[in-house]
Design an enzyme around this catalytic site. Structure first.
Site, PDB file in Angstrom:
ATOM      1  N   THR A 185       0.814  -1.224   0.000  1.00  0.00           N
ATOM      2  CA  THR A 185       0.000   0.000   0.000  1.00  0.00           C
ATOM      3  C   THR A 185       0.839   1.261   0.000  1.00  0.00           C
ATOM      4  O   THR A 185       0.511   2.255  -0.675  1.00  0.00           O
ATOM      5  CB  THR A 185      -0.913  -0.001   1.259  1.00  0.00           C
ATOM      6  OG1 THR A 185      -1.858  -1.050   1.113  1.00  0.00           O
ATOM      7  CG2 THR A 185      -1.643   1.307   1.443  1.00  0.00           C
ATOM      8  N   ASP A 219       1.448  -6.860  -4.329  1.00  0.00           N
ATOM      9  CA  ASP A 219       0.608  -6.736  -3.143  1.00  0.00           C
ATOM     10  C   ASP A 219       1.080  -7.875  -2.253  1.00  0.00           C
ATOM     11  O   ASP A 219       1.139  -9.030  -2.706  1.00  0.00           O
ATOM     12  CB  ASP A 219      -0.867  -6.916  -3.539  1.00  0.00           C
ATOM     13  CG  ASP A 219      -1.808  -6.720  -2.357  1.00  0.00           C
ATOM     14  OD1 ASP A 219      -1.560  -7.336  -1.301  1.00  0.00           O
ATOM     15  OD2 ASP A 219      -2.779  -5.972  -2.499  1.00  0.00           O
ATOM     16  N   SER A 220       1.416  -7.589  -1.008  1.00  0.00           N
ATOM     17  CA  SER A 220       2.064  -8.642  -0.204  1.00  0.00           C
ATOM     18  C   SER A 220       1.140  -9.814   0.098  1.00  0.00           C
ATOM     19  O   SER A 220       1.597 -10.848   0.588  1.00  0.00           O
ATOM     20  CB  SER A 220       2.658  -8.070   1.082  1.00  0.00           C
ATOM     21  OG  SER A 220       1.681  -7.887   2.073  1.00  0.00           O
ATOM     22  N   THR A 230       1.622  -4.459   4.255  1.00  0.00           N
ATOM     23  CA  THR A 230       1.408  -4.773   5.671  1.00  0.00           C
ATOM     24  C   THR A 230       0.808  -6.163   5.890  1.00  0.00           C
ATOM     25  O   THR A 230       0.993  -6.760   6.946  1.00  0.00           O
ATOM     26  CB  THR A 230       0.468  -3.734   6.336  1.00  0.00           C
ATOM     27  OG1 THR A 230      -0.794  -3.758   5.681  1.00  0.00           O
ATOM     28  CG2 THR A 230       1.074  -2.347   6.293  1.00  0.00           C
ATOM     29  N   ASP A 231       0.104  -6.687   4.883  1.00  0.00           N
ATOM     30  CA  ASP A 231      -0.646  -7.935   5.105  1.00  0.00           C
ATOM     31  C   ASP A 231       0.243  -9.091   5.548  1.00  0.00           C
ATOM     32  O   ASP A 231      -0.144  -9.875   6.415  1.00  0.00           O
ATOM     33  CB  ASP A 231      -1.406  -8.333   3.833  1.00  0.00           C
ATOM     34  CG  ASP A 231      -2.607  -7.436   3.578  1.00  0.00           C
ATOM     35  OD1 ASP A 231      -3.009  -6.709   4.503  1.00  0.00           O
ATOM     36  OD2 ASP A 231      -3.145  -7.469   2.457  1.00  0.00           O
ATOM     37  N   GLN A 258      -4.682 -19.801  20.442  1.00  0.00           N
ATOM     38  CA  GLN A 258      -5.515 -18.882  19.660  1.00  0.00           C
ATOM     39  C   GLN A 258      -5.611 -17.514  20.330  1.00  0.00           C
ATOM     40  O   GLN A 258      -5.991 -16.538  19.685  1.00  0.00           O
ATOM     41  CB  GLN A 258      -6.931 -19.451  19.504  1.00  0.00           C
ATOM     42  CG  GLN A 258      -6.983 -20.714  18.682  1.00  0.00           C
ATOM     43  CD  GLN A 258      -8.376 -21.313  18.633  1.00  0.00           C
ATOM     44  OE1 GLN A 258      -9.363 -20.665  18.927  1.00  0.00           O
ATOM     45  NE2 GLN A 258      -8.449 -22.583  18.257  1.00  0.00           N
ATOM     46  N   CYS A 259      -5.307 -17.437  21.634  1.00  0.00           N
ATOM     47  CA  CYS A 259      -5.342 -16.151  22.325  1.00  0.00           C
ATOM     48  C   CYS A 259      -4.213 -15.283  21.784  1.00  0.00           C
ATOM     49  O   CYS A 259      -3.109 -15.763  21.557  1.00  0.00           O
ATOM     50  CB  CYS A 259      -5.127 -16.325  23.824  1.00  0.00           C
ATOM     51  SG  CYS A 259      -6.353 -17.362  24.614  1.00  0.00           S
TER      52      CYS A 259
HETATM   53  N1  ASP Z   1      -2.646  -5.562   0.569  1.00  0.00           N
HETATM   54  C1  ASP Z   1      -1.602  -4.629   0.922  1.00  0.00           C
HETATM   55  C2  ASP Z   1      -0.292  -5.389   0.974  1.00  0.00           C
HETATM   56  O1  ASP Z   1      -0.078  -6.104   1.900  1.00  0.00           O
HETATM   57  C3  ASP Z   1      -1.921  -3.998   2.223  1.00  0.00           C
HETATM   58  C4  ASP Z   1      -0.880  -3.037   2.733  1.00  0.00           C
HETATM   59  O2  ASP Z   1       0.216  -2.919   2.258  1.00  0.00           O
HETATM   60  O3  ASP Z   1      -1.184  -2.340   3.720  1.00  0.00           O
HETATM   61  O4  ASP Z   1       0.498  -5.282   0.079  1.00  0.00           O
END
Ligand code: ASP
Length: 343
Positions: free
Chosen positions: A12, A57-58, A89-90, A273-274
């Site tokens: 992103t 896109d990750s 971020t993913d 899972q917590c």
């Molecule tokens: N889908 C995006 C990614 O992981 C989300 C992000 O970067 O925040 O590349």
């Protein structure tokens, strides 16, 4: 003045809106240079930026991307004082964890960052996060380990999780203190540092389908358990249990299938899972039975780090008791040391 390298992988942070949604943009390097050029040169480390191809896109990331990063770092490791990886971020927590296990001991910081809102959009966090990551990677007191810099926090990479889909404070390390925090100044915590050394910059042989995740849930059927655990390619399994590490009984089928799997060499790692706290397999009879059949307590490891650790150890050719030992102990600060009960 420190000299650092930025590796742009997509995400992103550098995306732009297209007719069909956000896509990674190829002119990010120029746009970042322009955005950073407003700051006096002596306030930021000297930097160069390398764009990895293809930009992704990750969510599309595979372990091949980890080898690509390792190969890129291998080419330049002696050239720079620190490294920043611009990443979606993913799956950032997976990549940070995997790199920590692949590289092992480090003599320079490797800092991952990304953004919730693309650079150039109103309220974007991209530039602040990149600047924080650059300052951390170029700082003489920065920990020589794989970190995530996000929203004024510096986190141990293999302890970090993306905890929020919308919040700007998307990343946290629920089971471990932050390594640093940026107020007016970037402050590092007093957490004992990890061992320092020359990294292992060799690629690893990842095989798809060797790792499974079994998420215990009310209503899972014995048949589902047999189906997943009988998979002949399976080499490692993360068992996501309730609370302190308790699995459902399922009329004995889960334990039977797990025993058969461990007997044929599948490494099973018990992760709670917590989101917070640690596995203690001896607390309840249900959990204690797991210890008896060789299921390894994952302590307070995150799911992301558990998957990455299994993936890297298998890809480095570990198996049998050596694999089980490596999973039982912290390698790069990813989990607390073994609790008495899980010996
Ligand atoms: N889908 C995006 C990614 O992981 C989300 C992000 O970067 O925040 O590349």
């Amino acid at each position: 003045m420190a000299r650092i390298l930025l590796l742009y992988t997509g995400g992103t942070l550098g995306m732009q809106l297209s007719a069909t949604g956000y896509v990674p943009s190829a002119d990010f390097a120029e746009r970042l240079d322009a955005a950073l050029s407003v700051y006096p040169a002596d306030l930021l480390p000297d930097y160069e930026l390398q764009t990895l191809q293809p930009l992704i896109d990750s969510a599309d990331l595979t372990p091949a991307s980890w080898n690509q990063l390792i190969a890129t770092l291998a080419d330049v490791w002696t050239t720079y004082d620190g490294y920043v990886i611009l990443h979606g971020t993913d799956t950032m927590a997976y990549t940070a964890s995997a790199l920590s296990f692949l590289l092992g001991a480090l003599d320079k910081p490797v800092v991952l960052t990304g953004a919730q809102i693309p650079m150039g959009e109103p309220r974007s966090d991209a530039l602040n996060n990149v600047i924080l990551a650059m300052q951390a990677a170029g700082h003489p007191r920065a920990p020589c380990e794989v970190c995530i810099a996000f929203h004024d926090r510096l986190l141990r990479g293999n302890r970090a999780r993306k905890c929020r889909t919308q919040g700007m404070d998307a990343f946290d390390s629920p089971n471990f203190p932050w390594l640093g925090e940026a107020g007016i100044h970037l402050q590092f915590s007093d957490i004992p540092t990890l061992s320092v050394g020359s990294p292992d910059l060799s690629p690893a042989t990842f095989e798809a389908g060797h790792i499974g995740v079994m998420h215990c849930h009310p209503g899972m059927s014995p048949r589902q358990v047999v189906h997943q655990l009988d998979e002949p390619e399976l080499r490692g399994l993360v068992l996501l249990t309730y609370g302190v590490g308790n699995p459902p009984g399922l009329a004995g089928q889960l334990l039977t299938s797990l025993r058969q799997a461990t007997e044929r060499g599948v490494a099973v790692l018990n992760v709670s899972q917590c989101g917070q706290g640690t596995v203690q397999q001896s607390t309840y009879v249900t959990g204690a039975r797991l210890t008896d059949i060789g299921v390894i307590a994952g302590q307070d490891i995150t799911l992301e780090a558990a998957i990455a650790k299994l993936a890297v150890l298998l890809a480095r050719g570990q198996h049998g008791q050596a694999l089980r030992d490596a999973l039982s102990h912290p390698l790069r600060g990813e989990m607390r040391a073994l609790a008495v009960d899980s010996e």
